[in-house]
Write a protein that holds these residues in place. Structure first.
Motif, PDB file in Angstrom:
ATOM      1  N   VAL A   1     163.362  65.578  46.692  1.00 38.22           N
ATOM      2  CA  VAL A   1     161.919  65.729  47.319  1.00 38.22           C
ATOM      3  C   VAL A   1     161.222  64.497  47.935  1.00 38.22           C
ATOM      4  O   VAL A   1     160.805  64.674  49.068  1.00 38.22           O
ATOM      5  CB  VAL A   1     160.994  66.694  46.345  1.00 38.22           C
ATOM      6  N   GLY A   2     161.234  63.666  47.037  1.00 42.02           N
ATOM      7  CA  GLY A   2     160.450  62.326  47.413  1.00 42.02           C
ATOM      8  C   GLY A   2     161.141  61.769  48.876  1.00 42.02           C
ATOM      9  O   GLY A   2     160.452  61.296  49.981  1.00 42.02           O
TER      10      GLY A   2
ATOM     11  N   ASP B   1     153.737  72.647  44.334  1.00 34.15           N
ATOM     12  CA  ASP B   1     154.322  73.716  45.068  1.00 34.15           C
ATOM     13  C   ASP B   1     155.741  73.347  45.278  1.00 34.15           C
ATOM     14  O   ASP B   1     156.579  74.293  45.074  1.00 34.15           O
ATOM     15  CB  ASP B   1     153.561  74.364  46.051  1.00 34.15           C
ATOM     16  N   LEU B   2     155.858  72.352  45.973  1.00 35.96           N
ATOM     17  CA  LEU B   2     157.468  72.108  46.651  1.00 35.96           C
ATOM     18  C   LEU B   2     158.422  71.958  45.575  1.00 35.96           C
ATOM     19  O   LEU B   2     159.485  72.322  45.534  1.00 35.96           O
ATOM     20  CB  LEU B   2     157.110  70.839  47.612  1.00 35.96           C
TER      21      LEU B   2
ATOM     22  N   THR C   1     157.851  72.881  42.485  1.00 39.65           N
ATOM     23  CA  THR C   1     158.031  74.236  41.581  1.00 39.65           C
ATOM     24  C   THR C   1     159.413  74.955  42.475  1.00 39.65           C
ATOM     25  O   THR C   1     160.383  75.614  41.794  1.00 39.65           O
ATOM     26  CB  THR C   1     156.859  75.059  41.447  1.00 39.65           C
ATOM     27  N   LEU C   2     159.298  74.976  43.678  1.00 42.92           N
ATOM     28  CA  LEU C   2     160.436  75.882  44.320  1.00 42.92           C
ATOM     29  C   LEU C   2     161.541  74.993  44.136  1.00 42.92           C
ATOM     30  O   LEU C   2     162.754  75.967  44.108  1.00 42.92           O
ATOM     31  CB  LEU C   2     159.790  75.940  45.909  1.00 42.92           C
ATOM     32  N   ALA C   3     161.645  73.730  44.430  1.00 39.81           N
ATOM     33  CA  ALA C   3     162.951  73.061  44.361  1.00 39.81           C
ATOM     34  C   ALA C   3     163.514  73.210  42.778  1.00 39.81           C
ATOM     35  O   ALA C   3     164.940  73.415  42.683  1.00 39.81           O
ATOM     36  CB  ALA C   3     162.671  71.607  44.718  1.00 39.81           C
ATOM     37  N   VAL C   4     162.808  72.966  41.840  1.00 41.17           N
ATOM     38  CA  VAL C   4     163.134  73.228  40.620  1.00 41.17           C
ATOM     39  C   VAL C   4     163.589  74.732  40.294  1.00 41.17           C
ATOM     40  O   VAL C   4     164.718  74.825  39.684  1.00 41.17           O
ATOM     41  CB  VAL C   4     162.059  72.917  39.573  1.00 41.17           C
TER      42      VAL C   4
ATOM     43  N   MET D   1     163.566  72.953  52.948  1.00 38.90           N
ATOM     44  CA  MET D   1     162.026  73.203  52.448  1.00 38.90           C
ATOM     45  C   MET D   1     161.316  72.494  53.310  1.00 38.90           C
ATOM     46  O   MET D   1     160.014  72.629  53.564  1.00 38.90           O
ATOM     47  CB  MET D   1     162.019  73.537  50.989  1.00 38.90           C
ATOM     48  N   VAL D   2     161.677  70.956  53.035  1.00 39.61           N
ATOM     49  CA  VAL D   2     160.589  69.991  53.499  1.00 39.61           C
ATOM     50  C   VAL D   2     160.543  70.051  55.066  1.00 39.61           C
ATOM     51  O   VAL D   2     159.590  69.913  55.685  1.00 39.61           O
ATOM     52  CB  VAL D   2     161.250  68.690  53.189  1.00 39.61           C
TER      53      VAL D   2
END
Length: 153
Positions: free
Chosen positions: A105-106, A123-124, A126-129, A147-148
């Protein structure tokens, strides 16, 4: 409430702590769909006496534990009891997955030059996990990048 409802609520509390996928794995199921049939919003299966005792044994809970009335927090299951549902290997796999998700994500945010406020970043994550948990603790880099990219629009 009836005993069958106690079992369902307590089982839901276990799934909330461990995720449906993690709980299914701890109980020896390959897919979480069987668990969802028992605890989903419209359950199609009951947790029988025999099943409840078997689940308690596999999760390290005492006999009859799932039959107890839920406490004020919606569960009769203390947090220290729920930890036994995961082996050390499973905990390590989840930890490794979390590290990988955060890194992906980072780096995706950085490459797209996107800065997020903490709540949107959470939130991002949470969705990725959640996506990774649905795929056997395997983060999907392409999904995270997608998503990003959606955040740019």
């Amino acid at each position: 409430m009836k005993v069958i409802e106690f079992r369902r609520e307590n089982f839901r509390a276990l799934a909330a702590v461990h995720t449906t996928t993690g709980l299914a794995a701890s109980l020896g199921y390959r897919q979480p769909s069987f668990i969802s049939q028992m605890i989903g919003p419209n359950p199609t299966r009951d947790i029988t006496e025999k099943s409840a005792r078997g689940y308690e044994k596999k999760l390290g809970l005492e006999d009859g534990f799932l039959d107890r009335p839920p406490l004020n927090n919606g569960s009769s299951i203390p947090m220290e009891k729920t930890v036994k549902a995961f082996s050390s290997a499973q905990i390590q796999k989840i930890n490794d997955m979390l590290v990988e998700v955060i890194q992906l994500v980072g780096s995706s945010l950085q490459s797209e030059e996107i800065t997020l406020p903490p709540s949107r970043f959470a939130d991002l994550l949470t969705l990725a996990v959640g996506d990774a948990m649905e795929h056997n603790c395997a983060p999907r880099e392409s999904q995270i990048k997608q998503m990003v990219k959606l955040l740019k629009n």
